[in-house]
Scaffold this motif. Sequence first.
Motif, PDB file in Angstrom:
ATOM      1  N   GLY A 318       0.705  -1.085   0.100  1.00  0.00           N
ATOM      2  CA  GLY A 318      -0.087   0.097   0.132  1.00  0.00           C
ATOM      3  C   GLY A 318       0.940   1.293  -0.040  1.00  0.00           C
ATOM      4  N   LYS A 319       2.133   1.199   0.060  1.00  0.00           N
ATOM      5  CA  LYS A 319       3.038   2.205  -0.014  1.00  0.00           C
ATOM      6  C   LYS A 319       4.086   2.451  -0.999  1.00  0.00           C
ATOM      7  CE  LYS A 319       2.381   2.910   4.997  1.00  0.00           C
ATOM      8  NZ  LYS A 319       3.091   3.890   6.046  1.00  0.00           N
ATOM      9  N   LYS A 321       5.203   3.454  -4.053  1.00  0.00           N
ATOM     10  CA  LYS A 321       4.787   4.713  -4.990  1.00  0.00           C
ATOM     11  C   LYS A 321       5.090   4.492  -6.213  1.00  0.00           C
ATOM     12  CE  LYS A 321       4.149   7.017  -1.250  1.00  0.00           C
ATOM     13  NZ  LYS A 321       2.788   7.242  -0.746  1.00  0.00           N
ATOM     14  N   HIS A 347       1.953   9.247  -5.647  1.00  0.00           N
ATOM     15  CA  HIS A 347       0.748   8.328  -6.453  1.00  0.00           C
ATOM     16  C   HIS A 347       0.691   8.243  -7.810  1.00  0.00           C
ATOM     17  CE1 HIS A 347      -0.531  12.529  -6.908  1.00  0.00           C
ATOM     18  NE2 HIS A 347      -1.579  12.167  -7.473  1.00  0.00           N
ATOM     19  N   THR A 488      -1.989   0.651  -6.192  1.00  0.00           N
ATOM     20  CA  THR A 488      -1.641   1.568  -5.255  1.00  0.00           C
ATOM     21  C   THR A 488      -2.747   2.323  -4.894  1.00  0.00           C
ATOM     22  OG1 THR A 488      -1.078   3.060  -6.969  1.00  0.00           O
ATOM     23  CG2 THR A 488       0.901   1.769  -6.164  1.00  0.00           C
ATOM     24  N   SER A 489      -2.893   3.252  -4.309  1.00  0.00           N
ATOM     25  CA  SER A 489      -3.883   4.162  -3.773  1.00  0.00           C
ATOM     26  C   SER A 489      -4.279   5.243  -4.573  1.00  0.00           C
ATOM     27  CB  SER A 489      -3.764   4.689  -2.351  1.00  0.00           C
ATOM     28  OG  SER A 489      -2.404   5.556  -2.382  1.00  0.00           O
ATOM     29  N   SER A 490      -3.443   5.660  -5.650  1.00  0.00           N
ATOM     30  CA  SER A 490      -3.731   6.640  -6.299  1.00  0.00           C
ATOM     31  C   SER A 490      -3.279   6.300  -7.776  1.00  0.00           C
ATOM     32  CB  SER A 490      -2.680   7.924  -5.742  1.00  0.00           C
ATOM     33  OG  SER A 490      -2.889   8.082  -4.642  1.00  0.00           O
ATOM     34  N   HIS A 519      -7.827  -0.387   2.811  1.00  0.00           N
ATOM     35  CA  HIS A 519      -7.944   0.769   2.570  1.00  0.00           C
ATOM     36  C   HIS A 519      -7.396   1.339   1.077  1.00  0.00           C
ATOM     37  CE1 HIS A 519      -9.205   1.436   6.631  1.00  0.00           C
ATOM     38  NE2 HIS A 519      -8.248   1.135   6.876  1.00  0.00           N
ATOM     39  N   ASN A 520      -6.627   0.495   0.680  1.00  0.00           N
ATOM     40  CA  ASN A 520      -5.717   1.225  -0.779  1.00  0.00           C
ATOM     41  C   ASN A 520      -6.622   1.039  -1.879  1.00  0.00           C
ATOM     42  OD1 ASN A 520      -3.634   2.036   0.709  1.00  0.00           O
ATOM     43  ND2 ASN A 520      -2.569   0.016   0.892  1.00  0.00           N
ATOM     44  N   GLU A 521      -6.284   1.629  -2.973  1.00  0.00           N
ATOM     45  CA  GLU A 521      -6.945   1.475  -4.358  1.00  0.00           C
ATOM     46  C   GLU A 521      -6.624   0.233  -4.720  1.00  0.00           C
ATOM     47  OE1 GLU A 521      -9.022   2.829  -7.665  1.00  0.00           O
ATOM     48  OE2 GLU A 521      -9.015   3.892  -5.718  1.00  0.00           O
ATOM     49  N   THR A 523      -7.903  -2.723  -3.630  1.00  0.00           N
ATOM     50  CA  THR A 523      -8.059  -3.712  -2.229  1.00  0.00           C
ATOM     51  C   THR A 523      -9.459  -3.928  -2.213  1.00  0.00           C
ATOM     52  OG1 THR A 523      -7.424  -2.167  -0.556  1.00  0.00           O
ATOM     53  CG2 THR A 523      -5.588  -3.345  -1.546  1.00  0.00           C
TER      54      THR A 523
END
Length: 576
Positions: A318-319, A321, A347, A488-490, A519-521, A523
């Motif tokens: 999740g981190k 980049k 992101h 990733t989340s972004s 929480h991440n994009e 998932t």
Amino acid sequence: MVEERMGDCWSYTKDQFDNLEKHTQWGIEFVEKYTKFVKERSEIETNYAKQIRNLSKKYQPKKNPREEEESKYTFCRAFLTTLNELNDYAGQHEVIAENLTSQIITELSRYLQEIKTERKSHFHDGRKAQQHVESSWKQLESCKRRFERDCKEADRAQQYFEKMDADINVTKADVEKARQQAQMRHQMAGDSKSEYSSYLQKFNQEQNDHYYTIIPNIFQKLQDMEEKRIERIGVCMKTFADVDRQVLPIVGKCLDGMTKAAECIEPKTDSKQVVESYKSGFEPPGDVEFEDYGQAMKRTASDTSLSNSREAKERPTGKSKGKLWPFIKNKNKLSLKLGSGPEDFSHLPPEQRRKKLQSKIDDLNKDIQKEMDQRDALTKMKDVYVKNPQMGDPASVDPRLSEIGQNIEKFQFEVQKFEGWLAEVEEKMPSKSDTHRRSGIYETQNSTAVSNNCAQDRERPLSSPDGSYTEEQNSETQVKANTHPVPTSSTPEFDDEFDDEDTLPTIGTCKALYPFEGHNEGTICVTEGELLYVIEEDKGDGWTRVRRNEDEEGYVPTSYVEVFLETNAKGAMTYI
């Protein structure tokens, strides 16, 4: 007979005046009607121009990042040119309305007042002349009747005198009296005759002037007035057409501008802009190796959902980049708003991140240059104040200079920060020349790591059961991360790009061993003990793709679930 003839003439003249009065009144009403017509046309042109301007203004690009981004495409610039030309086109219709008002409506309104006054004056003169000749005729008739009466009285007096003179019984005095009475009556008849003759001559002269001079002059004036009215209407109708014709060249230029803008559209250039804008900078994945299921313990890292848990644990899930799944199906529409995200644009994919960082550095340099220009100007002003104290206090400039100095330092610090991030991105971005060489190295490292850690890592989750991820990562994990990117989340560039992808088939089931918040994009949140469908195996990156129902699917850590693959689905490869 004379009286009847005169009455007929006067009646005929009066009828002609009535006819002319009706006709000229109709002519004036026609001018008023045409003026109203032009006025309504002018209002239509004004309203049309207003609507065209509002339309052009409505579709003008707004000052926001999205519109500025669109302005680089040729078809967007062509549309903007069309809107500007359309605005100029509306201006020409406003010119038409203004010219119609000034050259026709205003002129006709003033002319209407003039023609009404002139018409009234002519008919007043005609009626006055008619009344005068009728009055003269009445006076002539009065003189004529008086002359007739006096003549009859003189005849009766003469007869009475002759009768008295023949009667022997009448005294001489009565005879003399009758003679004097007869003479007086004859004198009165002569005077009446002279008066009648004189007035008759005068009437004939006035009547001649009336029918041969006064009335013809009045009729001529009315005719001239009518001809001027018709001529003025013709001129206005010609002006009505000329007003449109005068703006045709400019309207043609506006249309030519629209045509030229359309011809300047370059599809290839725009498509290249799209490629340049959304180029991610990721390396293509390496070749897929043959998976030998005859040797279960020597599986490669890409064919099992039970391996690589150590790498998954060491990976800061999740981190990472800039790692992107370009063909992920995003049913939940978890898109990232433009303008949001970390300050370092981590992101974004590498290429997009590099562009954003470079753009940010350019903007900061512009701000620095602007502040430096202001500082130079204030410094010159301070020097002037020092040399000429009467012009101002030099100390009054110091606070502003201090503020500008602080702003410059702040901007320079920001530039250094973003330049550091930019250097980091450029170091990590692969070059095209060593793509295949590095791909081979990654495959060797993947297979080695998986064979050594398969059984051990299956029992250890990727992160602790409370959902917190470890921050450890080694070079081997980094290599795998580049080969198999983690969602990733972004990923705003690919949020909705592949929504129409066909639904992936189910290849097995799984049971959640630990709760996962997701929480991440990309998932999905699961609870402990929950049963889910497996639609894609772990490709060696520590993630398994699962589905809860038709609308909910995503990735969960492989170490968080126990996978049960269908017999006929083992070894099935699903490319994303």
